[in-house]
Design a protein around this motif. Sequence first.
Motif, PDB file in Angstrom:
ATOM      1  N   THR A 195     -21.443  -5.947 -10.544  1.00  0.00           N
ATOM      2  CA  THR A 195     -22.777  -5.465 -10.179  1.00  0.00           C
ATOM      3  C   THR A 195     -23.875  -6.212 -10.926  1.00  0.00           C
ATOM      4  N   GLU A 196     -24.881  -6.618 -10.189  1.00  0.00           N
ATOM      5  CA  GLU A 196     -26.071  -7.228 -10.778  1.00  0.00           C
ATOM      6  C   GLU A 196     -27.250  -6.255 -10.682  1.00  0.00           C
ATOM      7  N   ARG A 197     -27.481  -5.738  -9.481  1.00  0.00           N
ATOM      8  CA  ARG A 197     -28.543  -4.755  -9.261  1.00  0.00           C
ATOM      9  C   ARG A 197     -28.098  -3.802  -8.153  1.00  0.00           C
ATOM     10  N   SER A 198     -28.724  -2.636  -8.114  1.00  0.00           N
ATOM     11  CA  SER A 198     -28.397  -1.699  -7.037  1.00  0.00           C
ATOM     12  C   SER A 198     -29.518  -0.677  -6.869  1.00  0.00           C
ATOM     13  N   ASP A 199     -29.581  -0.131  -5.691  1.00  0.00           N
ATOM     14  CA  ASP A 199     -30.504   0.971  -5.379  1.00  0.00           C
ATOM     15  C   ASP A 199     -29.735   1.944  -4.493  1.00  0.00           C
ATOM     16  N   LEU A 200     -29.310   3.049  -5.085  1.00  0.00           N
ATOM     17  CA  LEU A 200     -28.504   4.036  -4.357  1.00  0.00           C
ATOM     18  C   LEU A 200     -29.316   5.273  -3.983  1.00  0.00           C
ATOM     19  N   GLU A 201     -30.667   5.159  -4.059  1.00  0.00           N
ATOM     20  CA  GLU A 201     -31.500   6.309  -3.733  1.00  0.00           C
ATOM     21  C   GLU A 201     -32.480   6.030  -2.595  1.00  0.00           C
ATOM     22  N   LYS A 202     -33.213   4.907  -2.677  1.00  0.00           N
ATOM     23  CA  LYS A 202     -34.279   4.685  -1.696  1.00  0.00           C
ATOM     24  C   LYS A 202     -33.892   3.658  -0.628  1.00  0.00           C
ATOM     25  N   ASP A 203     -33.712   2.403  -1.020  1.00  0.00           N
ATOM     26  CA  ASP A 203     -33.424   1.366  -0.016  1.00  0.00           C
ATOM     27  C   ASP A 203     -31.929   1.225   0.257  1.00  0.00           C
ATOM     28  N   LEU A 204     -31.087   1.751  -0.598  1.00  0.00           N
ATOM     29  CA  LEU A 204     -29.637   1.846  -0.396  1.00  0.00           C
ATOM     30  C   LEU A 204     -28.989   0.468  -0.221  1.00  0.00           C
ATOM     31  N   TRP A 205     -28.809  -0.234  -1.333  1.00  0.00           N
ATOM     32  CA  TRP A 205     -28.108  -1.511  -1.330  1.00  0.00           C
ATOM     33  C   TRP A 205     -27.476  -1.733  -2.693  1.00  0.00           C
ATOM     34  N   ILE A 206     -26.541  -2.640  -2.726  1.00  0.00           N
ATOM     35  CA  ILE A 206     -25.898  -3.034  -3.972  1.00  0.00           C
ATOM     36  C   ILE A 206     -25.714  -4.547  -3.944  1.00  0.00           C
ATOM     37  N   GLU A 207     -26.014  -5.182  -5.068  1.00  0.00           N
ATOM     38  CA  GLU A 207     -25.975  -6.640  -5.152  1.00  0.00           C
ATOM     39  C   GLU A 207     -25.181  -7.061  -6.374  1.00  0.00           C
ATOM     40  N   GLY A 208     -24.394  -8.132  -6.209  1.00  0.00           N
ATOM     41  CA  GLY A 208     -23.615  -8.618  -7.340  1.00  0.00           C
ATOM     42  C   GLY A 208     -22.806  -9.841  -6.972  1.00  0.00           C
ATOM     43  N   TYR A 209     -21.907 -10.208  -7.873  1.00  0.00           N
ATOM     44  CA  TYR A 209     -21.101 -11.410  -7.678  1.00  0.00           C
ATOM     45  C   TYR A 209     -19.703 -11.020  -7.220  1.00  0.00           C
ATOM     46  N   ASP A 210     -19.284 -11.689  -6.137  1.00  0.00           N
ATOM     47  CA  ASP A 210     -17.957 -11.410  -5.633  1.00  0.00           C
ATOM     48  C   ASP A 210     -16.918 -12.206  -6.424  1.00  0.00           C
ATOM     49  N   GLU A 211     -15.683 -12.205  -5.970  1.00  0.00           N
ATOM     50  CA  GLU A 211     -14.614 -12.863  -6.720  1.00  0.00           C
ATOM     51  C   GLU A 211     -14.740 -14.384  -6.704  1.00  0.00           C
ATOM     52  N   GLU A 212     -15.552 -14.924  -5.800  1.00  0.00           N
ATOM     53  CA  GLU A 212     -15.783 -16.365  -5.752  1.00  0.00           C
ATOM     54  C   GLU A 212     -17.088 -16.751  -6.440  1.00  0.00           C
ATOM     55  N   GLU A 213     -17.630 -15.806  -7.264  1.00  0.00           N
ATOM     56  CA  GLU A 213     -18.843 -16.043  -8.049  1.00  0.00           C
ATOM     57  C   GLU A 213     -20.082 -16.228  -7.184  1.00  0.00           C
ATOM     58  N   ARG A 214     -20.055 -15.727  -5.952  1.00  0.00           N
ATOM     59  CA  ARG A 214     -21.217 -15.808  -5.081  1.00  0.00           C
ATOM     60  C   ARG A 214     -22.047 -14.528  -5.215  1.00  0.00           C
ATOM     61  N   LEU A 215     -23.362 -14.679  -5.209  1.00  0.00           N
ATOM     62  CA  LEU A 215     -24.248 -13.521  -5.251  1.00  0.00           C
ATOM     63  C   LEU A 215     -24.372 -12.962  -3.836  1.00  0.00           C
ATOM     64  N   VAL A 216     -23.913 -11.735  -3.647  1.00  0.00           N
ATOM     65  CA  VAL A 216     -23.926 -11.124  -2.320  1.00  0.00           C
ATOM     66  C   VAL A 216     -24.598  -9.751  -2.382  1.00  0.00           C
ATOM     67  N   ARG A 217     -25.073  -9.321  -1.251  1.00  0.00           N
ATOM     68  CA  ARG A 217     -25.703  -7.990  -1.167  1.00  0.00           C
ATOM     69  C   ARG A 217     -25.127  -7.234   0.025  1.00  0.00           C
ATOM     70  N   TYR A 218     -24.862  -5.959  -0.201  1.00  0.00           N
ATOM     71  CA  TYR A 218     -24.355  -5.102   0.871  1.00  0.00           C
ATOM     72  C   TYR A 218     -25.281  -3.892   1.014  1.00  0.00           C
ATOM     73  N   ASN A 219     -25.533  -3.515   2.254  1.00  0.00           N
ATOM     74  CA  ASN A 219     -26.225  -2.245   2.492  1.00  0.00           C
ATOM     75  C   ASN A 219     -25.247  -1.098   2.240  1.00  0.00           C
ATOM     76  N   VAL A 220     -25.783   0.000   1.770  1.00  0.00           N
ATOM     77  CA  VAL A 220     -24.962   1.167   1.448  1.00  0.00           C
ATOM     78  C   VAL A 220     -25.231   2.265   2.460  1.00  0.00           C
ATOM     79  N   SER A 221     -24.174   2.837   3.016  1.00  0.00           N
ATOM     80  CA  SER A 221     -24.307   3.926   3.992  1.00  0.00           C
ATOM     81  C   SER A 221     -24.929   5.156   3.341  1.00  0.00           C
ATOM     82  N   ARG A 222     -25.680   5.908   4.124  1.00  0.00           N
ATOM     83  CA  ARG A 222     -26.337   7.112   3.590  1.00  0.00           C
ATOM     84  C   ARG A 222     -25.327   8.166   3.144  1.00  0.00           C
TER      85      ARG A 222
END
Length: 419
Positions: free
Chosen positions: A112-139
């Motif tokens: 995990t690098e950053r996340s917002d689990l309250e308002k915009d609902l997303w999580i961002e971080g580095y995957d196993e290949e060291e890439r910075l990725v972002r996923y939307n989070v379901s309500r």
Amino acid sequence: METTIAFILIFGSLVFFHELGHFIFAKRAGIMVREFAIGFGPKILGITKGETLYTLRLLPLGGYVRMAGEDMDSVELQPGFRVGLILNSKEEVKKIVLNHNKQQQDMLFLETERSDLEKDLWIEGYDEEERLVRYNVSRDAVIVENGKETIIAPYDRQFGSKTLGKRAMTIFAGPLFNFILSFFIFLAIGLLQGVPTYEPVISGVSDDSPALAAGMQDGDLVTKINGQPINKWQDLAAKVQASAGEELTFEYVRDGETINSTITPKAVEQDGREYGQIGVLYESPVEKNPLKAVGFGAEQTISWIVKIFELLGMLVTGQFTIDALSGPVGIYKATEEMAQYGVFNLMNWAAILSINLGIMNLLPLPALDGGRLLFFLFEAIRGKPVDRQKEGMVHFVGIMLLMVLMVVVTWNDIQRFFF
């Protein structure tokens, strides 16, 4: 055993309806309810339905509705925290696993690098290949920690996101439902037992009493005293009690015949005051009428609300002391006494207790519903809410003081009934 069952049923019902009020209005406001609990302490029974856990807990001293956004409810994912993610068909995160098992299928891993689990609902971080990725989070995504799943609470589902009016109504609904429960209990009494008419009909005459000496008999309907109309038994009782040693002229009807008698109430001292008595017994005639039963329910509820507030006023002014208060032990003993006089007396007692619970919770004291409503009043005046940490500290101190009061009251009950 019967008393224990009656106590559990009565007290449990009062707590259930109180918490049901909070629960229903929280749901109406769109607030996520994490838990609906009857009792405190260790969990005896728990059932999850939808997003709410319904629990029965060990200590039968109350209950609570735990709403999202309260009591440090939110979860923050710190930078560098390694989590497992499971996605839904829309490629949204539906499950965040904090203590993950690398062997689990369909799980992505993210530092995990950053996340917002309250308002915009997303999580961002580095995957196993060291890439910075972002996923939307379901309500309706869940966070899994040590096998326990917790649904995330978007900000618009949290208690603090709602308007002041909705928050206040959610808190006020608990005491309100106690008053509503009381009304329905009194209504049931009126439908099943009948509504007292309070007609001034004599149901018995004591031996060696002024009434017997004057020739008064069972069934006499008193119509006047000293020429003044008597419409209710309360009118008769008030006049007699205020006329100790004074000669009164009674007019009453027996078998269609009007009779006049002169009676002098004898003086009786009680609680340092002198009252008049003529030695008659009274049992109000009843009438089974659904419409009058509704009026009876409302009248009794309002009447007892007024009486309990009057007693609280006497406590504040020092006419009552803390020794006069009763806790769970005192309520249990009173329930035991009421049970001996039949189911209708027990129902009446339950209705009074429900009103008492509602009023006690409305007192403007920290940790009680009234204390929270007081903070809402401050918010309305200031135009902004009180700092949550400061409010939480006030409520915590309030809980401690209430616990001390509960211990003192319970000890007084134990001394009163067992020593």
